[in-house]
Design a protein around this motif. Sequence first.
Motif, PDB file in Angstrom:
ATOM      1  N   THR A   1      -4.008  11.392   0.497  1.00 38.87           N
ATOM      2  CA  THR A   1      -3.002  10.608   1.236  1.00 38.87           C
ATOM      3  C   THR A   1      -1.948  10.032   0.295  1.00 38.87           C
ATOM      4  OG1 THR A   1      -4.172   8.489   1.044  1.00 38.87           O
ATOM      5  CG2 THR A   1      -4.762   9.892   2.908  1.00 38.87           C
ATOM      6  N   GLU A   2      -2.298   9.821  -0.969  1.00 38.41           N
ATOM      7  CA  GLU A   2      -1.425   9.079  -1.892  1.00 38.41           C
ATOM      8  C   GLU A   2      -0.152   9.881  -2.237  1.00 38.41           C
ATOM      9  OE1 GLU A   2      -2.458   6.174  -2.046  1.00 38.41           O
ATOM     10  OE2 GLU A   2      -4.653   6.155  -1.954  1.00 38.41           O
ATOM     11  N   PRO A   3      -0.279  11.107  -2.762  1.00 37.17           N
ATOM     12  CA  PRO A   3       0.941  11.874  -3.015  1.00 37.17           C
ATOM     13  C   PRO A   3       1.636  12.282  -1.715  1.00 37.17           C
ATOM     14  CG  PRO A   3      -0.996  13.246  -3.404  1.00 37.17           C
ATOM     15  CD  PRO A   3      -1.495  11.850  -3.176  1.00 37.17           C
TER      16      PRO A   3
ATOM     17  N   GLU B   1       3.554   3.327  -6.972  1.00 40.03           N
ATOM     18  CA  GLU B   1       2.170   2.856  -6.819  1.00 40.03           C
ATOM     19  C   GLU B   1       1.306   3.857  -6.062  1.00 40.03           C
ATOM     20  OE1 GLU B   1       3.023  -1.889  -7.429  1.00 40.03           O
ATOM     21  OE2 GLU B   1       2.574  -1.189  -5.408  1.00 40.03           O
ATOM     22  N   GLU B   2       1.898   4.589  -5.124  1.00 38.89           N
ATOM     23  CA  GLU B   2       1.115   5.659  -4.482  1.00 38.89           C
ATOM     24  C   GLU B   2       0.780   6.728  -5.526  1.00 38.89           C
ATOM     25  OE1 GLU B   2      -0.138   4.699  -2.064  1.00 38.89           O
ATOM     26  OE2 GLU B   2       1.202   3.812  -0.587  1.00 38.89           O
ATOM     27  N   GLY B   3       1.723   6.972  -6.431  1.00 39.33           N
ATOM     28  CA  GLY B   3       1.426   7.880  -7.540  1.00 39.33           C
ATOM     29  C   GLY B   3       0.249   7.363  -8.361  1.00 39.33           C
ATOM     30  N   ARG B   4       0.232   6.064  -8.607  1.00 39.24           N
ATOM     31  CA  ARG B   4      -0.877   5.488  -9.371  1.00 39.24           C
ATOM     32  C   ARG B   4      -2.195   5.590  -8.600  1.00 39.24           C
ATOM     33  NH1 ARG B   4      -4.410   2.613 -11.040  1.00 39.24           N
ATOM     34  NH2 ARG B   4      -4.582   1.428  -9.107  1.00 39.24           N
ATOM     35  N   HIS B   5      -2.127   5.450  -7.300  1.00 40.82           N
ATOM     36  CA  HIS B   5      -3.355   5.600  -6.501  1.00 40.82           C
ATOM     37  C   HIS B   5      -3.918   7.013  -6.628  1.00 40.82           C
ATOM     38  CE1 HIS B   5      -2.396   1.965  -3.694  1.00 40.82           C
ATOM     39  NE2 HIS B   5      -2.616   1.632  -4.942  1.00 40.82           N
ATOM     40  N   LEU B   6      -3.013   7.975  -6.740  1.00 41.39           N
ATOM     41  CA  LEU B   6      -3.496   9.335  -6.986  1.00 41.39           C
ATOM     42  C   LEU B   6      -4.228   9.386  -8.331  1.00 41.39           C
ATOM     43  CD1 LEU B   6      -3.682  12.383  -6.450  1.00 41.39           C
ATOM     44  CD2 LEU B   6      -1.369  12.606  -7.379  1.00 41.39           C
TER      45      LEU B   6
ATOM     46  N   GLU C   1      -2.360  -3.621  -4.836  1.00 41.55           N
ATOM     47  CA  GLU C   1      -1.072  -2.933  -4.727  1.00 41.55           C
ATOM     48  C   GLU C   1      -0.716  -2.662  -3.264  1.00 41.55           C
ATOM     49  OE1 GLU C   1      -2.559   0.117  -7.305  1.00 41.55           O
ATOM     50  OE2 GLU C   1      -1.116  -0.362  -8.866  1.00 41.55           O
ATOM     51  N   GLU C   2      -1.730  -2.336  -2.485  1.00 43.65           N
ATOM     52  CA  GLU C   2      -1.510  -2.018  -1.061  1.00 43.65           C
ATOM     53  C   GLU C   2      -0.888  -3.193  -0.313  1.00 43.65           C
ATOM     54  OE1 GLU C   2      -0.969   0.896   0.675  1.00 43.65           O
ATOM     55  OE2 GLU C   2      -2.786   1.447  -0.406  1.00 43.65           O
ATOM     56  N   ALA C   3      -1.243  -4.386  -0.705  1.00 43.96           N
ATOM     57  CA  ALA C   3      -0.730  -5.578  -0.004  1.00 43.96           C
ATOM     58  C   ALA C   3       0.797  -5.575  -0.002  1.00 43.96           C
ATOM     59  CB  ALA C   3      -1.260  -6.842  -0.672  1.00 43.96           C
TER      60      ALA C   3
HETATM   61 FE   LIG Z   1      -2.083   4.165  -1.649  1.00 43.54          FE
END
Ligand SMILES: [Fe+2]
Length: 477
Positions: free
Chosen positions: A122-124, A152-157, A242-244
């Motif tokens: 889901t992140e990328p 930050e979504e990149g970091r979640h990946l 980060e999601e917040a």
């Molecule tokens: Fe995320």
Amino acid sequence: MTSNIDYIDKIPNNVDLGRDRVLQRALEHWQPAYMGWWYDMGPNESHNYDVYLRTAISVDAEGWAVFDYVKMPQYRWGIFLVPPTQGREVNFGVNKGQPAWQDVPGEYRSMLRRLIVTQGDTEPASVEQQRMLGMCAPSLYDLRNIYQVNVEEGRHLWAMVYLLHRYFGRDGREEAEALLDRRSGDVDNPRILGAFNEPTPDWLAFYMFTFFTDRDGKFQLSSLAESGFDPLARTCRFMLTEEAHHMFVGETGVGRIVQRTAEVMAENKVDDADHVRALGVIDLETVQRYLNFHYSVTLDLFGGDVSSNAASFYTTGLKGRYEETKIQDDHQLTDATYKVGTVKDGRVIDEEIPALNALNERLRDDYIGEVQAGVDRWNKVIEKTGVPFRLRLPHKSFHRQIGNFAGHHISPTGDVLTEKQWNAKRDEWLPSQADYTFVQAMMTGRVVEPGKFANWIAPPRRGVHTQPIDFEYVRFN
Ligand SMILES: [Fe+2]
Ligand SMILES: [Fe+2]
């Protein structure tokens, strides 16, 4: 393990990566592939911009971030876990009371890998969905916010890829590569989950997405943060911080749109959607249709109402309930039941099923409670202007593709209709092509003057971090 992050390494981390040469090399091998993906699929034409971003420097609750100008390809993506809790145990399921696992229990290996890959995918995907939006940003403030969400979504990946590389050997490395190969909306190689293959064509869709779909992320991460597999729990805990911010961007984004519209309606004493549109703002009926769409596709992300997979994830101790350890019960759910909705004799009814099989539905209900509170806050914004319109969450059976309601034609009030009846109303309930065309026509070109905002959105109440609203959040060079 410290709470401070090592930025000397090529890959910033607080997991002492340098001590595991093989792992470090594997990740350093994946890194250029990731950068290739970012250049191809990250925000369009943004590589040379200086963006006022926050970067994690510590995983402590206070002061984890520094704010400064960064060129996004130079963002320090890395691996950050919250510190371990001494004596942490598996807190639910048949293994309850065992010490939390520091390694993958062999018998749960494929289940756990599937959970991590599904979350990681889901992140990328969301970065891909949003990549064109920078070209029509309503302000520098908003442009900076979408870029913050994207990095930050990149970091979640990275967070999920670390787990795959560190704990799953060769098949983990293959999964990590596949995460960079799938593409949102691609016919041949799509992302895993439906909502992550839908386009995010405009900024109203983006704010709805970050309000509704990033919040699904929050609830999924929260239940994975309860996992008996300790490294997963610890990485998800940090991702939640980060999601917040992503959900804040969504809630305030929609809030600022409805504020602007309602103010213009009150000022000009108009309420008809066409008149409202003629004044260059987004009519509240269209906002409601976007809400209906994003809410319903996000509800599907929680999975089937009755799910034996969810039961296995729980029983084994891999994925808990939302705030599992705060719940007062046996954490085994052997005799408990839970209500799920279904269609019987042309009506939506509730039926009691074993709670273990209803864990998706329970998480969905927890989510709905939080979403409703956000909608109430939007309505307060509208109420203040004196405009009588109120936004409403549709019934949870509306427009569902997964679970008990899939295949039925159900109205936003929860009435079961024929396909013909439903289709006749479709454009009242969901955004039509004409709605998308209208919204996109307002969002050609981006607003680049510091402190200026597009006509269809109110300015935020304050700027980012300690900066004023008219700060130069992005420099285009
Ligand atoms: Fe995320
Ligand atoms: Fe997010």
